[in-house]
Motif scaffolding. Structure first.
Motif, mmCIF file in Angstrom:
data_model
loop_
_atom_site.group_PDB
_atom_site.id
_atom_site.type_symbol
_atom_site.label_atom_id
_atom_site.label_comp_id
_atom_site.label_asym_id
_atom_site.label_seq_id
_atom_site.Cartn_x
_atom_site.Cartn_y
_atom_site.Cartn_z
ATOM 1 N N ASN B 78 0.829 -1.205 0.000
ATOM 2 C CA ASN B 78 0.000 0.000 0.000
ATOM 3 C C ASN B 78 0.865 1.257 0.000
ATOM 4 N N GLN B 79 1.784 1.298 -0.919
ATOM 5 C CA GLN B 79 2.653 2.457 -1.046
ATOM 6 C C GLN B 79 2.942 2.712 -2.517
ATOM 7 N N PHE B 80 3.459 3.898 -2.805
ATOM 8 C CA PHE B 80 3.843 4.213 -4.169
ATOM 9 C C PHE B 80 5.149 4.988 -4.142
ATOM 10 N N SER B 81 5.831 4.979 -5.262
ATOM 11 C CA SER B 81 7.184 5.514 -5.281
ATOM 12 C C SER B 81 7.372 6.536 -6.390
ATOM 13 N N LEU B 82 8.415 7.322 -6.223
ATOM 14 C CA LEU B 82 8.827 8.328 -7.208
ATOM 15 C C LEU B 82 10.277 8.075 -7.573
ATOM 16 N N LYS B 83 10.570 8.082 -8.850
ATOM 17 C CA LYS B 83 11.951 8.083 -9.318
ATOM 18 C C LYS B 83 12.131 9.249 -10.269
ATOM 19 N N LEU B 84 13.158 10.036 -10.016
ATOM 20 C CA LEU B 84 13.485 11.182 -10.852
ATOM 21 C C LEU B 84 14.937 11.031 -11.265
ATOM 22 N N THR B 85 15.163 10.879 -12.549
ATOM 23 C CA THR B 85 16.510 10.593 -13.037
ATOM 24 C C THR B 85 17.285 11.872 -13.367
ATOM 25 N N SER B 86 18.587 11.706 -13.497
ATOM 26 C CA SER B 86 19.473 12.786 -13.959
ATOM 27 C C SER B 86 19.264 14.076 -13.182
ATOM 28 N N VAL B 87 19.316 13.990 -11.867
ATOM 29 C CA VAL B 87 18.997 15.167 -11.048
ATOM 30 C C VAL B 87 20.115 16.205 -11.104
ATOM 31 N N THR B 88 19.718 17.456 -10.897
ATOM 32 C CA THR B 88 20.642 18.585 -10.792
ATOM 33 C C THR B 88 20.268 19.374 -9.541
ATOM 34 N N ALA B 89 21.019 20.431 -9.298
ATOM 35 C CA ALA B 89 20.747 21.265 -8.126
ATOM 36 C C ALA B 89 19.321 21.822 -8.159
ATOM 37 N N ALA B 90 18.783 21.997 -9.351
ATOM 38 C CA ALA B 90 17.422 22.526 -9.488
ATOM 39 C C ALA B 90 16.355 21.564 -8.966
ATOM 40 N N ASP B 91 16.748 20.328 -8.707
ATOM 41 C CA ASP B 91 15.798 19.350 -8.161
ATOM 42 C C ASP B 91 15.828 19.306 -6.632
ATOM 43 N N THR B 92 16.681 20.105 -6.019
ATOM 44 C CA THR B 92 16.679 20.218 -4.558
ATOM 45 C C THR B 92 15.349 20.828 -4.112
ATOM 46 N N ALA B 93 14.648 20.117 -3.250
ATOM 47 C CA ALA B 93 13.301 20.547 -2.869
ATOM 48 C C ALA B 93 12.784 19.686 -1.726
ATOM 49 N N VAL B 94 11.701 20.143 -1.116
ATOM 50 C CA VAL B 94 10.911 19.277 -0.254
ATOM 51 C C VAL B 94 9.918 18.550 -1.154
ATOM 52 N N TYR B 95 9.914 17.243 -1.047
ATOM 53 C CA TYR B 95 9.016 16.417 -1.850
ATOM 54 C C TYR B 95 7.874 15.919 -0.977
ATOM 55 N N TYR B 96 6.650 16.155 -1.451
ATOM 56 C CA TYR B 96 5.451 15.718 -0.753
ATOM 57 C C TYR B 96 4.732 14.651 -1.570
ATOM 58 N N CYS B 97 4.159 13.686 -0.881
ATOM 59 C CA CYS B 97 3.185 12.818 -1.536
ATOM 60 C C CYS B 97 1.796 13.223 -1.031
ATOM 61 N N ALA B 98 0.805 12.961 -1.834
ATOM 62 C CA ALA B 98 -0.551 13.386 -1.486
ATOM 63 C C ALA B 98 -1.578 12.474 -2.125
ATOM 64 N N LYS B 99 -2.709 12.388 -1.475
ATOM 65 C CA LYS B 99 -3.889 11.724 -2.033
ATOM 66 C C LYS B 99 -4.704 12.795 -2.754
ATOM 67 N N VAL B 100 -5.190 12.477 -3.927
ATOM 68 C CA VAL B 100 -5.979 13.409 -4.731
ATOM 69 C C VAL B 100 -7.342 12.791 -4.977
ATOM 70 N N ARG B 101 -8.389 13.493 -4.594
ATOM 71 C CA ARG B 101 -9.727 12.944 -4.726
ATOM 72 C C ARG B 101 -10.205 13.061 -6.160
ATOM 73 N N VAL B 102 -10.579 11.960 -6.754
ATOM 74 C CA VAL B 102 -11.116 11.971 -8.111
ATOM 75 C C VAL B 102 -12.487 12.639 -8.082
ATOM 76 N N GLY B 103 -12.736 13.481 -9.041
ATOM 77 C CA GLY B 103 -14.029 14.138 -9.109
ATOM 78 C C GLY B 103 -13.867 15.613 -9.381
ATOM 79 N N HIS B 104 -14.900 16.347 -9.091
ATOM 80 C CA HIS B 104 -14.908 17.774 -9.406
ATOM 81 C C HIS B 104 -13.790 18.507 -8.693
ATOM 82 N N SER B 105 -12.972 19.164 -9.449
ATOM 83 C CA SER B 105 -11.828 19.972 -9.016
ATOM 84 C C SER B 105 -10.659 19.168 -8.444
ATOM 85 N N THR B 106 -10.752 17.854 -8.425
ATOM 86 C CA THR B 106 -9.656 16.952 -7.978
ATOM 87 C C THR B 106 -8.777 17.582 -6.910
ATOM 88 N N PRO B 107 -9.309 17.820 -5.727
ATOM 89 C CA PRO B 107 -8.493 18.433 -4.673
ATOM 90 C C PRO B 107 -7.472 17.465 -4.089
#
Lengths: 104, 121
Positions: B78-107
């Protein structure tokens, strides 16, 4: 494009605060608002322009459709000092405004 | 209550691959009704959507990152993953995962606490 204004504002506890979000194209009501406190993740406040997310205090409200939207806090509480972001989800990719920092 | 928790290395070398995992509780990534998303926030900057997957594994990516991003589900955990290749300094960031509700306005209705990833030269 999603443009928020103002970029920052100073307010006091009890003040009424209004933040505006404008999009470059019409997006119906596919507009969400989030609150982010320093060092924390954003939290959903309003979805579909005017619907309050579960657990969000009633002093928060949203309005608008098309290209112009507003987030209003009717009476600012100490815990409301934060950065607020709008987000459009009508056009892919979903994009966020640059944020409005509400400070004391 | 839905909870999400990011994990992974906090330091990645330039040109390497950034790999993060998001563990989900209180909801199933195997059921319809939600997308499972990654978002990042560069230091002092705003929020940037990276992409999301649906329960059937269908991915959707930000065109600005699409060539470097993979988002994969692990339904057994019950998990999902992110892979981002060929990173540079511009990829330095706080990375968040989130649940997105399907439907109107997909919050994006539930978020993880975020994890800072620094790309070192």
């Amino acid at each position: 494009q999603v443009t928020q204004s103002p970029a920052s504002l100073s307010a006091s506890v009890g003040d009424r605060v209004t933040i505006t979000c404008r999009t470059g194209q019409t997006i119906a009501d596919f507009l969400n608002w989030y609150q982010q406190k320093p060092g924390k993740a954003p939290e959903l406040l309003i979805y579909a322009a005017s619907n309050l997310h579960s657990g969000v205090p009633l002093r928060f409200s949203g309005s608008g459709s098309g290209t112009d939207f507003t987030l209003t806090i009717t009476s600012l509480e100490p815990e409301d000092f934060a950065t607020y972001y709008c987000q459009q989800t009508f056009i892919s990719p979903p994009t966020f405004g640059q944020g409005t920092n509400v400070e004391i | 209550q839905v909870q999400l928790q990011e994990s992974g290395p906090g330091l990645v070398e330039t040109s390497q691959t950034l790999s993060l995992t998001c563990a989900v509780s209180g909801a199933s990534i195997s059921r319809g009704g939600s997308y499972w998303s990654w978002i990042r926030q560069r230091p002092g900057k705003g929020l940037e959507w990276i992409g999301y997957i649906y329960y059937d594994g269908t991915p959707y990516f930000n065109p600005s990152l699409k060539s470097r991003v993979t988002i994969s589900p692990d339904k057994s955990k019950n998990q999902f993953s992110l892979k981002l290749t060929s990173v540079t300094a511009a990829d330095t960031a706080v990375y968040y995962c989130a649940k997105v509700r399907v439907g109107h306005s997909t919050p994006f209705d539930f978020w993880g606490q975020g994890t800072l990833v620094t790309v070192s030269p």
